[in-house]
Design a protein around this motif. Structure first.
Motif, PDB file in Angstrom:
ATOM      1  N   VAL A 117       0.889  -1.158   0.000  1.00  0.00           N
ATOM      2  CA  VAL A 117       0.000   0.000   0.000  1.00  0.00           C
ATOM      3  C   VAL A 117       0.934   1.217   0.000  1.00  0.00           C
ATOM      4  CG1 VAL A 117      -1.709   1.279   1.363  1.00  0.00           C
ATOM      5  CG2 VAL A 117      -1.794  -1.224   1.287  1.00  0.00           C
ATOM      6  N   ILE A 118       0.739   2.151  -0.919  1.00  0.00           N
ATOM      7  CA  ILE A 118       1.647   3.302  -1.054  1.00  0.00           C
ATOM      8  C   ILE A 118       1.282   4.408  -0.059  1.00  0.00           C
ATOM      9  CG2 ILE A 118       2.512   5.070  -2.667  1.00  0.00           C
ATOM     10  CD1 ILE A 118       3.240   2.353  -3.710  1.00  0.00           C
ATOM     11  N   PHE A 119       2.290   4.955   0.597  1.00  0.00           N
ATOM     12  CA  PHE A 119       2.100   6.115   1.478  1.00  0.00           C
ATOM     13  C   PHE A 119       2.550   7.365   0.721  1.00  0.00           C
ATOM     14  CE2 PHE A 119       2.866   2.352   3.976  1.00  0.00           C
ATOM     15  CZ  PHE A 119       1.920   2.415   4.989  1.00  0.00           C
ATOM     16  N   SER A 120       1.893   8.481   0.965  1.00  0.00           N
ATOM     17  CA  SER A 120       2.219   9.680   0.181  1.00  0.00           C
ATOM     18  C   SER A 120       3.552  10.280   0.613  1.00  0.00           C
ATOM     19  CB  SER A 120       1.101  10.709   0.274  1.00  0.00           C
ATOM     20  OG  SER A 120       0.842  10.982   1.632  1.00  0.00           O
ATOM     21  N   ASN A 121       3.945  10.066   1.864  1.00  0.00           N
ATOM     22  CA  ASN A 121       5.257  10.538   2.327  1.00  0.00           C
ATOM     23  C   ASN A 121       5.621   9.788   3.605  1.00  0.00           C
ATOM     24  OD1 ASN A 121       3.821  11.826   4.435  1.00  0.00           O
ATOM     25  ND2 ASN A 121       3.460  13.592   3.093  1.00  0.00           N
ATOM     26  N   VAL A 122       6.817  10.055   4.134  1.00  0.00           N
ATOM     27  CA  VAL A 122       7.301   9.333   5.319  1.00  0.00           C
ATOM     28  C   VAL A 122       6.423   9.630   6.533  1.00  0.00           C
ATOM     29  CG1 VAL A 122       9.272   9.032   6.881  1.00  0.00           C
ATOM     30  CG2 VAL A 122       9.656   9.217   4.432  1.00  0.00           C
ATOM     31  N   ALA A 123       5.979  10.873   6.629  1.00  0.00           N
ATOM     32  CA  ALA A 123       5.122  11.230   7.775  1.00  0.00           C
ATOM     33  C   ALA A 123       3.850  10.383   7.769  1.00  0.00           C
ATOM     34  CB  ALA A 123       4.779  12.720   7.728  1.00  0.00           C
ATOM     35  N   LEU A 134       3.546   7.387   6.451  1.00  0.00           N
ATOM     36  CA  LEU A 134       3.960   6.024   6.798  1.00  0.00           C
ATOM     37  C   LEU A 134       4.102   5.886   8.315  1.00  0.00           C
ATOM     38  CD1 LEU A 134       6.460   3.759   5.044  1.00  0.00           C
ATOM     39  CD2 LEU A 134       7.001   4.389   7.379  1.00  0.00           C
ATOM     40  N   ARG A 135       4.728   6.908   8.942  1.00  0.00           N
ATOM     41  CA  ARG A 135       4.964   6.827  10.395  1.00  0.00           C
ATOM     42  C   ARG A 135       3.667   6.984  11.194  1.00  0.00           C
ATOM     43  NH1 ARG A 135      10.530   9.493  10.077  1.00  0.00           N
ATOM     44  NH2 ARG A 135      11.748   7.620   9.566  1.00  0.00           N
ATOM     45  N   SER A 136       2.722   7.725  10.665  1.00  0.00           N
ATOM     46  CA  SER A 136       1.525   8.008  11.475  1.00  0.00           C
ATOM     47  C   SER A 136       0.444   6.938  11.328  1.00  0.00           C
ATOM     48  CB  SER A 136       0.942   9.372  11.097  1.00  0.00           C
ATOM     49  OG  SER A 136       0.413   9.292   9.792  1.00  0.00           O
ATOM     50  N   ARG A 137       0.592   6.112  10.309  1.00  0.00           N
ATOM     51  CA  ARG A 137      -0.438   5.078  10.130  1.00  0.00           C
ATOM     52  C   ARG A 137      -0.020   3.797  10.840  1.00  0.00           C
ATOM     53  NH1 ARG A 137      -2.069   4.449   4.033  1.00  0.00           N
ATOM     54  NH2 ARG A 137      -1.901   6.691   3.791  1.00  0.00           N
ATOM     55  N   SER A 138      -0.979   3.142  11.489  1.00  0.00           N
ATOM     56  CA  SER A 138      -0.620   1.957  12.265  1.00  0.00           C
ATOM     57  C   SER A 138      -1.616   0.833  11.998  1.00  0.00           C
ATOM     58  CB  SER A 138      -0.612   2.333  13.745  1.00  0.00           C
ATOM     59  OG  SER A 138      -1.015   1.243  14.524  1.00  0.00           O
ATOM     60  N   TRP A 139      -1.118  -0.375  11.797  1.00  0.00           N
ATOM     61  CA  TRP A 139      -2.012  -1.522  11.602  1.00  0.00           C
ATOM     62  C   TRP A 139      -2.882  -1.737  12.814  1.00  0.00           C
ATOM     63  CZ3 TRP A 139      -2.317  -5.847  14.644  1.00  0.00           C
ATOM     64  CH2 TRP A 139      -1.279  -6.037  15.564  1.00  0.00           C
ATOM     65  N   LYS A 140      -2.340  -1.347  14.011  1.00  0.00           N
ATOM     66  CA  LYS A 140      -3.073  -1.600  15.256  1.00  0.00           C
ATOM     67  C   LYS A 140      -4.303  -0.700  15.367  1.00  0.00           C
ATOM     68  CE  LYS A 140       1.022  -1.494  17.151  1.00  0.00           C
ATOM     69  NZ  LYS A 140       2.054  -1.011  18.032  1.00  0.00           N
ATOM     70  N   GLU A 141      -4.123   0.569  15.022  1.00  0.00           N
ATOM     71  CA  GLU A 141      -5.221   1.533  15.179  1.00  0.00           C
ATOM     72  C   GLU A 141      -6.239   1.405  14.050  1.00  0.00           C
ATOM     73  OE1 GLU A 141      -5.013   3.075  17.904  1.00  0.00           O
ATOM     74  OE2 GLU A 141      -2.916   2.585  18.295  1.00  0.00           O
ATOM     75  N   ARG A 142      -5.807   0.820  12.970  1.00  0.00           N
ATOM     76  CA  ARG A 142      -6.662   0.764  11.781  1.00  0.00           C
ATOM     77  C   ARG A 142      -7.108   2.161  11.351  1.00  0.00           C
ATOM     78  NH1 ARG A 142     -10.017  -4.685  11.180  1.00  0.00           N
ATOM     79  NH2 ARG A 142      -8.199  -6.003  11.246  1.00  0.00           N
ATOM     80  N   ASN A 143      -6.170   3.092  11.427  1.00  0.00           N
ATOM     81  CA  ASN A 143      -6.471   4.456  10.991  1.00  0.00           C
ATOM     82  C   ASN A 143      -6.076   4.639   9.523  1.00  0.00           C
ATOM     83  OD1 ASN A 143      -3.752   4.259  11.338  1.00  0.00           O
ATOM     84  ND2 ASN A 143      -3.502   6.084  12.574  1.00  0.00           N
ATOM     85  N   GLY A 144      -6.245   3.584   8.755  1.00  0.00           N
ATOM     86  CA  GLY A 144      -5.894   3.611   7.341  1.00  0.00           C
ATOM     87  C   GLY A 144      -5.315   2.260   6.980  1.00  0.00           C
ATOM     88  N   TYR A 145      -4.843   2.123   5.747  1.00  0.00           N
ATOM     89  CA  TYR A 145      -4.304   0.852   5.286  1.00  0.00           C
ATOM     90  C   TYR A 145      -2.776   0.910   5.328  1.00  0.00           C
ATOM     91  CZ  TYR A 145      -9.097   0.420   3.873  1.00  0.00           C
ATOM     92  OH  TYR A 145     -10.459   0.384   3.905  1.00  0.00           O
TER      93      TYR A 145
END
Ligand SMILES: *Cc1c(COP(=O)(O)O)cnc(C)c1O
Length: 428
Positions: free
Chosen positions: A45-51, A53-64
């Motif tokens: 799954v592509i992230f738009s930038n490093v920030a 990538l760092r802010s999204r978490s599989w645990k929180e399910r706040n995105g893919y």
């Protein structure tokens, strides 16, 4: 994923096993208002930038984050299975690549070394095999309890505790595999609750339709709203309905249990294929209709087989006289379902003089009932069982046991098939 309340007129709650599964929340891509859920495939799954990538978490399910941790397609199925099992009460779901891997997930997430796991003596046999062949090596002990006797379960938990062994998990199953005894589920759950022991129900037979695994309070011994802590389901059977997909689910209403399950799920790398998820999503809207049809066929055939001289006993929880019939009745008969609900599954016990060779010949003589494991698909199936081999050397029913599962063939054709096979194997 949490379940959302399906939209309905006047805030009226719609039927959770039919309407709610059809009108379940789903947002299609802009301008493409098709009701069937899209098949999203991904490892990356592509992230738009490093920030991001760092802010999204599989645990929180706040995105893919990664295909293994979920896609829009798997999140939708999780949400629908949670609704199916739990109704409108919020629940969490994880998907596993088969029913048996869902069982493994529950065992590995909830049992620790030096604890014990308890299973019904008539449990789905691969779960017992997991206990003896895998969990034992991890230092997790096991015992089989008598599911028809809550005092036996209580005594096995209490005696182990007196010897310093805590019970990590108690499995429940209704009815028992092959011999179809329907246990007093509410009473068994109450034994676990009183001792603070987690219970998990294998709800494959009930399919989230015949009764609610999280609300077994219809029994006078159990307070309304209490049920199993975890409900596992082999989606391979009724949710699929095609006999062509393997998948399992594990649902809980507890945030803490869900976290344990989800971490283990992640650590084991359990994922499901998008096309398989699509097949289950496609099966869900028709599941209640299929279940009712297969139930009706099974009851008609089971009732007819009771009249046959070759048959000593028919084991089907909806038939009076079948073991635990009264528990089945207490749990499934309601105003909406005055005849109760049951899966299309039953067994017969042949008269004691009928040999295994004759019982096998009967199965071989069947033409529409095909020889094969599993159930819930369009083809009726039959399997002869060697009961002593899977029940610690004993057969409480005396004669040879044959299990049937009904498909969608015309009941008159199935009955004629049974009659010709009984005649061909010359047992009388
Ligand atoms: C089929 C079944 C399972 C296992 O499901 P699979 O997808 O075949 O691994 C577990 N429990 C019960 C009661 C089943 O019938």
């Amino acid at each position: 994923m949490s379940t959302q309340k399906p939209a309905a007129a006047n805030n009226r709650e719609v039927d959770p096993s039919t309407t709610a599964l059809i009108h379940h929340p789903y947002t299609p891509p802009d301008g493409f208002a098709a009701p069937q859920v899209g098949v999203h495939k991904a490892s990356t799954v592509i992230f738009s930038n490093v920030a991001a990538l760092r802010s999204r978490s599989w645990k929180e399910r706040n995105g893919y984050t990664y295909g293994l941790h979920g896609t829009p397609t798997t999140f939708t199925l999780e949400s629908r299975i949670a609704s199916l099992e739990s109704g409108t009460a919020p629940a969490h779901c994880v998907l596993a690549p088969s029913g048996l891997s869902a069982i493994a997930l529950v065992n590995l997430a909830l049992c620790k070394t030096r604890q014990q796991v308890l299973m019904p003596s008539n449990s789905y046999n691969p779960n017992k095999e997991m206990a003896t062949g895998l969990l034992a090596g991890l230092g997790i002990a096991h015992q089989w309890y008598d599911p028809m006797n809550p005092a036996d379960l209580a005594q096995r938990i209490d005696t182990a505790l007196a010897n310093g062994v805590t019970t990590g998990l108690v499995w429940l199953e209704a009815p028992g595999s092959i011999t179809m005894e329907f246990p007093p589920l509410a009473h068994l759950v109450q034994v676990c609750r009183q001792r603070g022991v987690t219970s998990a129900l294998d709800n494959t037979w009930g399919a989230g339709l015949a009764f609610n695994g999280f609300d077994l309070g219809q029994d006078e011994r159990c307070v309304p709203g209490s049920g199993a802590d975890v409900v596992m389901h082999a989606l391979t059977k009724y949710p699929s309905g095609g006999g062509d997909v393997l998948m399992g689910s594990v649902v809980t209403r507890s945030d803490a249990l869900h976290e344990q399950l989800r971490y283990t799920h992640m650590r084991l790398g359990m994922g499901v294929g998008a096309n398989d998820v699509e097949a289950i999503l496609r099966g869900l809207p028709t599941m209640a209709l299929r279940y009712a049809a297969q139930d009706a066929t099974a009851r008609e055939l089971a009732t007819w087989l009771q009249t046959r001289p070759e048959v000593a006993r028919v084991l089907h929880p909806a038939l009076p006289g079948s073991p635990g019939h009264e528990h089945w009745q207490a749990l499934t008969v309601s105003a909406a379902h005055p005849r109760g609900q049951a899966a299309g599954l039953f067994s017969i016990v042949f008269q004691p003089h009928i040999t295994q060779i004759q019982a096998d010949a009967f199965c071989d003589a069947l033409r529409l009932f095909r020889i094969g494991y599993s159930w819930g698909g369009p083809v009726s199936l039959v399997v002869p069982y060697d009961l002593p081999a899977i029940r610690d050397g004993s057969n409480p029913y005396g004669g040879c046991v044959v299990r049937f599962s009904t498909g969608f063939e015309a009941v008159t054709d199935l009955q004629a098939d049974l009659a010709q096979a009984l005649a061909a194997s010359a047992m009388a």
